[in-house]
Scaffold this active site. Structure first.
Site, mmCIF file in Angstrom:
data_model
loop_
_atom_site.group_PDB
_atom_site.id
_atom_site.type_symbol
_atom_site.label_atom_id
_atom_site.label_comp_id
_atom_site.label_asym_id
_atom_site.label_seq_id
_atom_site.Cartn_x
_atom_site.Cartn_y
_atom_site.Cartn_z
ATOM 1 N N GLU A 321 0.945 -1.100 0.159
ATOM 2 C CA GLU A 321 0.097 -0.146 0.135
ATOM 3 C C GLU A 321 0.816 1.399 -0.089
ATOM 4 O O GLU A 321 0.478 2.129 0.776
ATOM 5 C CB GLU A 321 -1.047 0.008 1.292
ATOM 6 C CG GLU A 321 -1.930 -1.163 1.317
ATOM 7 C CD GLU A 321 -2.902 -1.071 2.458
ATOM 8 O OE1 GLU A 321 -4.006 -1.428 2.234
ATOM 9 O OE2 GLU A 321 -2.351 -0.986 3.661
HETATM 10 C C1 ACM Z 1 -2.187 -5.319 4.275
HETATM 11 O O1 ACM Z 1 -3.095 -5.703 4.449
HETATM 12 N N1 ACM Z 1 -1.952 -4.016 3.806
HETATM 13 C C2 ACM Z 1 -0.955 -6.241 3.847
#
Ligand code: ACM
Length: 680
Positions: A321
């Site tokens: 992310e």
């Molecule tokens: C995640 O759930 N961002 C690894």
């Protein structure tokens, strides 16, 4: 109260009958995980205070401590005083533990965890190549203890056991909410009991930097709110885990999820500071600057320091992310990307990871990262942890990367144990070649920390993680849901004996909410409620790190027994609605119990603001129960429902699914099945 108990007893009784029907006369199998190979015979080894243990071949401090823990647990469980002396000569003992050697100095993926356990009418023997294997056998041995009115015994069994997957992990995010050392230790105890072998410790997040760095003291000094593990505490955890055959893989999430680093060290970021600890959840734009040598120098120092604390061959660098927003906004970084022919943020992250990889290699670590690190620019010894779908795991395997499956094992999704249990890291139906299959190392359960505190964490992790642990350890064909829940109920009690609070938490939290010990009605209410999913709660409540976690949703536990019990009875009843008196009676008892409890529940919900949020659920419960009774009547009598009944009832069920109150009923899918089965 008597009436409430009665329905509970009926549900338990049908579970018990179910178990008895499967068991041989002397052995009720509550092993979890189920061993690879088990045969049982009629005999039994009686339990007595003369029980003795010997380690005639090899023993070390780690095995000795595991034996002492086992003896203490058996003594507590049976009330039988036991000698704690362990003989090391060939003198006969009740339990002989025959181990070849210590196993690896630093436990790796290749540690031999297999063991055999043979119990006859005269004694028991655990054989293992390593101490870790012997410890797995000792856990099985404890789970085999049988109780009958006159005492305890061990059944005659022959077990040959070895794990299906080498990597069987549990990740805990201590970044969003800090978890005290004692909580981690209890969790490790639970993990050992169900043969999990990797504790993945998510130590850094936008919301908190949780591990002491002596080189960079402002990391915790400014980025942790004073809530972090000292290096000594981290070493203590590593030692505690090793004593139980559990590896500790630390995660330092980079280049995103790093805002807490920047509070003390803003020059690491891709935009000028100052920075503060992020309190909101979700994706943060702040990210490390991958274009500057100073970033890598810092990371090298930090990783070198961490490598001294965490001996595991693997280190997790996160990588998830990272949205590239700060990179796009920075002209110097954009220019760097052009001169290095880096097309997009993903290419820049791959460039960053290549540098990280060199740093990890310098410190003798293999790299693990979330899905997003998968990039042909990285060599094949990078391990991919798949969180966005099983497909990314098989894509990785097809490209020659090893991988760990996590996507189906997110505990904050508040799914049932059954749903997690049926998700296989490497199903028989997989299209991978035998070589590609060998790249699937196993799976990891993920416990994200947004909505956790030290009081609720056990109830979110357990007992569901025990069911997943079986998926990782036992053969693929061990997949009977009813039998899993039967054994899970027994394991759940054993886990509480280790000091975990996943069952006791609910009552304590209800007492606190209601301000009274008189919580019988609330307990009935809570028994059919569970938390809504992470995303439903987040959307309803707009939670942040500062949101108090003291609501009814924090008290109730995911997948309480009522869900599976009602589902099982519903399916049983629907097979022969006119004939199955027992399933009908059990369902009726449950529905009536809810109706009887409703006035007291609603009075209590109205008594205090934190409970009042669930008032709509309180008024829905007797209406839903009445609908259930009506459905049972129509179905057992084979009559049509009156005009409009079905539509009205389905609308009532639909309204009860609204996540607004943050808690949802466990039985709605079953009730919906009953209602839909009624002819109209
Ligand atoms: C995640 O759930 N961002 C690894």
């Amino acid at each position: 109260m008597k009436r409430q108990l009665a329905a509970g007893v009926i549900l338990c009784l049908s579970l018990y009958l179910h178990a008895a029907a499967q068991a041989n006369p002397v052995f009720t199998n509550t092993l979890l995980p189920e061993p690879a190979k088990l045969t049982s015979s009629e005999g039994r080894l009686p339990w007595s205070s003369s029980f003795s243990v010997s380690t005639p071949h090899f023993h070390d401090e780690r095995l000795d401590a595991a034996i002492q823990r086992t003896l203490q647990a058996l003594e507590d469980k049976t009330g039988t005083p036991l000698s704690k002396e362990v003989r090391t000569d060939a003198t006969a003992a009740t339990l002989v533990i025959d181990v070849q050697g210590a196993g690896q100095a630093i436990q790796s993926l290749d540690e031999d965890e297999s063991y055999s356990l043979n119990i006859t009418t005269t004694g028991a023997r655990i054989q293992a190549t390593t101490v870790v294997g012997a410890m797995r056998g000792l856990e099985t041995f404890q789970q085999l203890l049988q109780t009958e009115p006159t005492g305890y015994f061990l059944p005659a069994v022959q077990i040959e056991d070895t794990p299906r997957f080498r990597w069987r992990g549990l990740m805990i995010d201590c970044g969003r909410h800090f978890e005290p050392v004692e909580v981690i230790k209890h969790t490790l105890d639970g993990m050992a009991a169900v043969k999990l072998n990797v504790f993945h410790w998510h130590l850094t997040e936008d919301q908190g930097f949780r591990i002491e760095s002596k080189l960079f003291p402002r990391l915790t000094g400014m980025g942790s709110d004073g809530l972090f593990y000292t290096q000594d505490q981290a070493r203590e955890i590593v030692a505690y885990a090793r004593a139980r055959g559990i590896r500790v893989v630390p995660e330092f999430d980079m280049p995103g999820h790093t805002k807490s680093w920047f509070v003390g060290y803003p020059d690491l970021a891709s935009a000028p500071g100052p920075y503060t600890i992020r309190r909101e959840f979700g994706i943060e734009d702040a990210a490390m600057d991958p274009t500057r040598d100073s970033t890598y120098k810092f990371i090298d120092g930090f990783i070198g320091e961490m490598a001294q604390i965490f001996p595991d061959p693997y280190m997790h660098i996160g990588g998830d992310e990272s949205d590239g927003v700060q990179w796009k906004a920075n002209p110097r970084i954009q220019e760097f990307m052009r001169t290095h022919s880096l097309q997009d943020a993903a290419a820049l992250q791959a460039y960053f990871n290549q540098h990280l990889l060199k740093i990890l290699q310098k410190h003798n670590k293999h790299m693990v990262g979330w899905d997003e690190v998968l990039n042909p620019a990285l060599p094949k010894d990078v391990v991919i942890q798949s969180w966005r779908g099983a497909k990314s795991l098989s894509d990785a395997a097809k490209q020659g990367y090893q991988g760990i499956l996590s996507q189906p094992y997110y505990l904050d999704g508040m799914k049932s144990a059954a749903e997690h249990y049926l998700a296989d890291p490497l199903p028989f139906s997989s299209d991978l070649t035998p070589e590609q299959r060998s790249f699937i190392l196993g799976g990891e359960i993920c416990m994200w920390g947004e909505h956790l505190n030290e009081r609720s964490i056990d109830s979110r992790i357990w007992p569901r993680s025990a069911a997943i642990a079986e998926r990782f350890w036992s053969p693929e064909g061990v997949n009977n849901i009813d039998d899993m829940y039967r054994r899970l109920a027994a394991e759940s009690i054993r886990l509480e004996a280790l000091g975990l609070t996943h069952l006791s938490h609910q009552d304590a939290a209800l007492r606190e909410l209601a301000g009274t010990e008189d919580i019988d009605a609330l307990r009935t209410f809570a028994s059919v409620l569970e938390p809504v999913s992470f995303s439903d709660r987040y959307e309803q409540q707009h939670t942040s790190q500062l949101t108090p976690l003291d609501n009814l949703v924090d008290a109730v536990r995911p997948d309480p027994p009522s869900r599976h019990n009602i589902e099982r009875l519903t399916h049983q009843f629907l097979q022969a609605p006119a004939a199955d008196e027992q399933a009908r009676a059990d369902l009726e008892a449950a529905f009536k119990e809810w109706i009887v409890a409703a006035p007291a529940i609603n009075a209590q919900l109205a008594s205090t603001p934190l409970l009042a949020v669930a008032q709509s659920r309180g008024s829905q419960l007797p209406q839903l129960a009445t609908a259930g009774l009506e459905a049972l009547n129509y179905l057992s009598q084979g009559t049509k429902a009156p005009a409009g009944w079905k539509q009205r009832t389905l609308a009532l069920i639909a309204a009860a699914k609204n996540p607004q109150t943050l808690v949802r009923f466990t039985f709605l899918p079953s009730l919906e099945e009953l209602v839909n089965a009624v002819p109209d």
